[in-house]
Design a protein around this motif. Structure first.
Motif, PDB file in Angstrom:
ATOM      1  N   TYR A  51      59.145  29.666  84.282  1.00  0.00           N
ATOM      2  CA  TYR A  51      58.971  28.121  84.085  1.00  0.00           C
ATOM      3  C   TYR A  51      58.800  27.441  85.619  1.00  0.00           C
ATOM      4  O   TYR A  51      58.082  26.444  85.836  1.00  0.00           O
ATOM      5  CB  TYR A  51      59.931  27.543  83.179  1.00  0.00           C
ATOM      6  CG  TYR A  51      59.540  25.933  83.040  1.00  0.00           C
ATOM      7  CD1 TYR A  51      58.457  25.388  82.705  1.00  0.00           C
ATOM      8  CD2 TYR A  51      60.200  25.243  83.524  1.00  0.00           C
ATOM      9  CE1 TYR A  51      59.253  24.020  82.481  1.00  0.00           C
ATOM     10  CE2 TYR A  51      60.201  23.389  84.278  1.00  0.00           C
ATOM     11  CZ  TYR A  51      59.040  23.086  83.105  1.00  0.00           C
ATOM     12  OH  TYR A  51      59.726  21.802  83.304  1.00  0.00           O
ATOM     13  N   ALA A  85      52.156  24.472  74.625  1.00  0.00           N
ATOM     14  CA  ALA A  85      52.619  25.664  75.280  1.00  0.00           C
ATOM     15  C   ALA A  85      54.105  25.255  74.491  1.00  0.00           C
ATOM     16  O   ALA A  85      55.088  26.106  74.138  1.00  0.00           O
ATOM     17  CB  ALA A  85      53.116  24.929  76.475  1.00  0.00           C
ATOM     18  N   CYS A  89      56.152  27.978  72.252  1.00  0.00           N
ATOM     19  CA  CYS A  89      57.649  27.958  72.051  1.00  0.00           C
ATOM     20  C   CYS A  89      58.253  28.459  71.100  1.00  0.00           C
ATOM     21  O   CYS A  89      58.894  29.320  70.514  1.00  0.00           O
ATOM     22  CB  CYS A  89      58.577  27.680  73.541  1.00  0.00           C
ATOM     23  SG  CYS A  89      57.700  27.640  74.764  1.00  0.00           S
ATOM     24  N   ALA A 101      54.887  31.488  77.391  1.00  0.00           N
ATOM     25  CA  ALA A 101      54.710  30.489  76.738  1.00  0.00           C
ATOM     26  C   ALA A 101      55.531  29.827  77.994  1.00  0.00           C
ATOM     27  O   ALA A 101      54.697  28.195  78.203  1.00  0.00           O
ATOM     28  CB  ALA A 101      55.335  29.789  74.974  1.00  0.00           C
ATOM     29  N   ARG A 102      56.585  29.537  78.235  1.00  0.00           N
ATOM     30  CA  ARG A 102      57.362  29.081  78.985  1.00  0.00           C
ATOM     31  C   ARG A 102      56.350  28.968  80.727  1.00  0.00           C
ATOM     32  O   ARG A 102      56.407  27.907  81.079  1.00  0.00           O
ATOM     33  CB  ARG A 102      59.029  29.282  79.298  1.00  0.00           C
ATOM     34  CG  ARG A 102      59.563  29.467  78.766  1.00  0.00           C
ATOM     35  CD  ARG A 102      59.909  28.301  78.395  1.00  0.00           C
ATOM     36  NE  ARG A 102      61.407  27.983  79.318  1.00  0.00           N
ATOM     37  CZ  ARG A 102      61.169  26.716  80.276  1.00  0.00           C
ATOM     38  NH1 ARG A 102      61.534  25.182  78.912  1.00  0.00           N
ATOM     39  NH2 ARG A 102      61.906  26.421  80.869  1.00  0.00           N
ATOM     40  N   LEU A 104      53.732  28.717  81.162  1.00  0.00           N
ATOM     41  CA  LEU A 104      52.303  28.087  80.593  1.00  0.00           C
ATOM     42  C   LEU A 104      53.625  26.397  80.233  1.00  0.00           C
ATOM     43  O   LEU A 104      52.176  25.706  80.798  1.00  0.00           O
ATOM     44  CB  LEU A 104      51.952  27.946  78.702  1.00  0.00           C
ATOM     45  CG  LEU A 104      50.865  27.354  78.508  1.00  0.00           C
ATOM     46  CD1 LEU A 104      49.614  27.825  79.414  1.00  0.00           C
ATOM     47  CD2 LEU A 104      50.319  27.550  77.512  1.00  0.00           C
ATOM     48  N   GLN A 105      53.730  26.402  79.852  1.00  0.00           N
ATOM     49  CA  GLN A 105      54.735  24.659  80.004  1.00  0.00           C
ATOM     50  C   GLN A 105      54.932  24.544  81.470  1.00  0.00           C
ATOM     51  O   GLN A 105      54.862  23.555  81.819  1.00  0.00           O
ATOM     52  CB  GLN A 105      55.998  25.011  79.279  1.00  0.00           C
ATOM     53  CG  GLN A 105      56.234  24.307  77.887  1.00  0.00           C
ATOM     54  CD  GLN A 105      57.788  24.377  77.730  1.00  0.00           C
ATOM     55  OE1 GLN A 105      58.412  24.979  77.942  1.00  0.00           O
ATOM     56  NE2 GLN A 105      58.257  23.374  76.785  1.00  0.00           N
TER      57      GLN A 105
END
Length: 508
Positions: A51, A85, A89, A101-102, A104-105
């Motif tokens: 992230y 995102a 998650c 997903a993190r 993408l966050q």
């Protein structure tokens, strides 16, 4: 400040709050994620580091896009990505999906954050109000920093860490509504800008290789061929970066900025504070859960003294910026952070929570006196039209160094705790294989692997192993804070070198 400006700042604070809860909240979820996916800390740290890396690497691009097309539309796009995102998650079936997903966050946050800062600094604030406006925006993110761990504690208490990401979804939607409703459209944008995607890609690959090598180095061996190759390629890419940038139409760092001594000092000061803060946010909750045996909710409340100081200090430091100047604030902040890290190492384990509380308070105060002022000082050293670029660049340095620092500290922590665990088990005359010691190291005997490793020991021996793990974790945490202290001391030296008169007059 007129009503229109006040409403715009309120909109930006809501968005900053959404970013703020995500960062600290995820740090408190690490033990629960370890248990859910039967993983160790060297694997789950990627939930945090990926992230931070993608957040950092997107920020300069996000700042440039905001300068080119308007900060409001780029903010909306970033929030849409962040929303998607967060949903991913929430439903992630395994650790790899969660890490993706993190990432993408992080991209969504990387578009959101520099535009939030730039809009506040250039579209709302008058020159004499810049410190106050930046402080208010940072207070939004630090209020999120306070609430994030509490939300994590609630989610884990309710039985599933995934519930935390429901808050992400709700806040992303709320932020989109407030930005669309309260934030005015910009009439003019900067034209003729180009994105340095090659430079961003080179840095991202270099940092990713370094982070991965720090992650798996303990398992593969630090002198093994894959580790040596990855670290060598990482350093080669970093060394090649200036040459690559000379052939880019608009590099990440404009050449005049590289020659601006005060700007480069303030840019560095955006980073050197980060290890103390990030390591504290990562390891203090784990210390409370794994060593003291607290619940996730109790450890969330245990972290409040630091996060509350971060929240209050953001507003205070913004007000103090014009009165005292960045140099005095930075000097004070770095002294307190270094002292806080030292106290964590020196205070005895027998004090329990009070071993970490003094360091927690000092690091919290030190961070508020250095993080905000360093970012404001960096933006004040350049022309207003470069505020988006510098806002992204300063936080890119902040987060990239933070990700590297967490990975390096985790490698130190893991090695130190493993050595202390072996020593303690030998002293207790408990015969455990090296593989099983690796399986339980840094944990609390809660994962399936750890339970299997101790399944053939009797109750008394398991108690001894649990105590040995707590002692080992504490030793590893101490090593992480030694590194944090050294970083803060370098920041202290650079703060003393800062020339405020040249900073105010450089404006490159």
């Amino acid at each position: 400040m007129d009503r229109k400006s006040t409403l715009s700042i309120a909109a930006l604070m809501v968005t900053a709050f959404a970013v703020g809860i995500d960062f600290t909240g995820a740090m408190l979820l690490v033990p629960a994620i370890e248990l859910s996916f039967d993983a160790d800390i060297t694997s789950t740290q990627w939930v945090l580091n990926i992230y931070a890396l993608f957040f950092a690497m997107t920020m300069v691009t996000g700042g440039r896009l905001g300068d080119m097309y308007g900060h409001r539309p780029v903010l909306m796009i970033g929030l849409m990505i962040f929303l998607l995102a967060s949903v991913l998650c929430l439903v992630a079936p395994d650790l790899i999906t969660l890490i993706g997903a993190r990432a993408l966050q992080g991209i969504g946050s990387g578009l959101i954050w520099p535009c939030t800062l730039a809009f506040g600094a250039t579209r709302i604030a008058k020159p004499e109000e810049q410190g106050l406006v930046m402080g208010l925006i940072l207070s939004g993110v630090t209020i999120g920093n306070v609430i994030g761990p509490l939300l994590s504690g609630v989610a884990v208490t309710l039985g599933d860490w995934r519930y935390f990401f429901v808050a992400n979804v709700v806040l992303a939607i709320l932020s989109m509504v407030t930005i669309r409703t309260l934030m005015p459209r910009e009439e003019t944008h900067k034209s003729g800008q180009h994105l340095d995607l090659v430079g961003v890609a080179v840095l991202a690959i270099a940092v990713l290789l370094l982070l991965y090598s720090l992650d798996v180095g303990a398992d593969l061996g630090w002198a093994s061929t894959p580790i040596v190759v990855m670290i060598a390629v990482s350093f080669v890419l970093v060394l090649l970066f200036p040459t690559i940038e000379r052939h880019v139409k608009e590099p990440l760092i404009i050449p005049q900025m590289l020659r601006n001594r005060e700007f480069m000092i303030t840019l560095s000061l955006n980073a050197l504070q980060v290890p103390a803060l990030f390591i504290a946010l990562l390891y203090f909750p784990q210390y409370m859960q794994k060593t003291l045996g607290w619940s996730a909710m109790a450890s969330a409340f245990g972290l409040v003294p630091m996060t509350a100081l971060l929240c209050a200090g953001s507003i205070i430091s913004g007000r103090l910026y014009n009165d005292f100047g960045p140099k005095r604030l930075l000097l004070s902040g770095y002294v307190m952070s270094a002292l806080g890290a030292v106290l964590v190492v020196l205070l005895p384990e027998s004090l329990g929570y009070f071993q970490i509380l003094p360091g927690m308070l000092l690091i919290g105060i030190g961070s508020t006196l250095s993080v905000g002022p360093a970012g404001t000082a960096a933006m004040s050293a350049v022309k207003p039209e470069r505020a988006g670029l510098v806002g992204g660049l300063s936080f890119m340095v902040h987060l990239v160094y933070g990700a590297i620092a967490v990975a390096f500290a985790t490698a130190l922590m893991y090695a130190a705790s493993l050595a202390r665990l072996a020593q303690q088990l030998a002293a207790d005359k408990i015969d455990m294989s090296n593989a099983d010691q690796h399986a339980i190291n840094g944990g609390a005997l809660a994962t399936d692997q750890a339970k299997a490793a101790v399944s053939h020991f009797d109750t008394a021996q398991v108690t001894q192993i649990r105590d040995a793990l707590a002692t080992a974790f504490n030793s590893g945490m101490d090593m992480a804070f030694v590194f944090a202290c050294l970083s803060a001391l370098v920041g202290l030296v650079l703060s003393a070198m800062l020339n405020e008169k040249k900073l105010q007059s450089s404006n490159t």
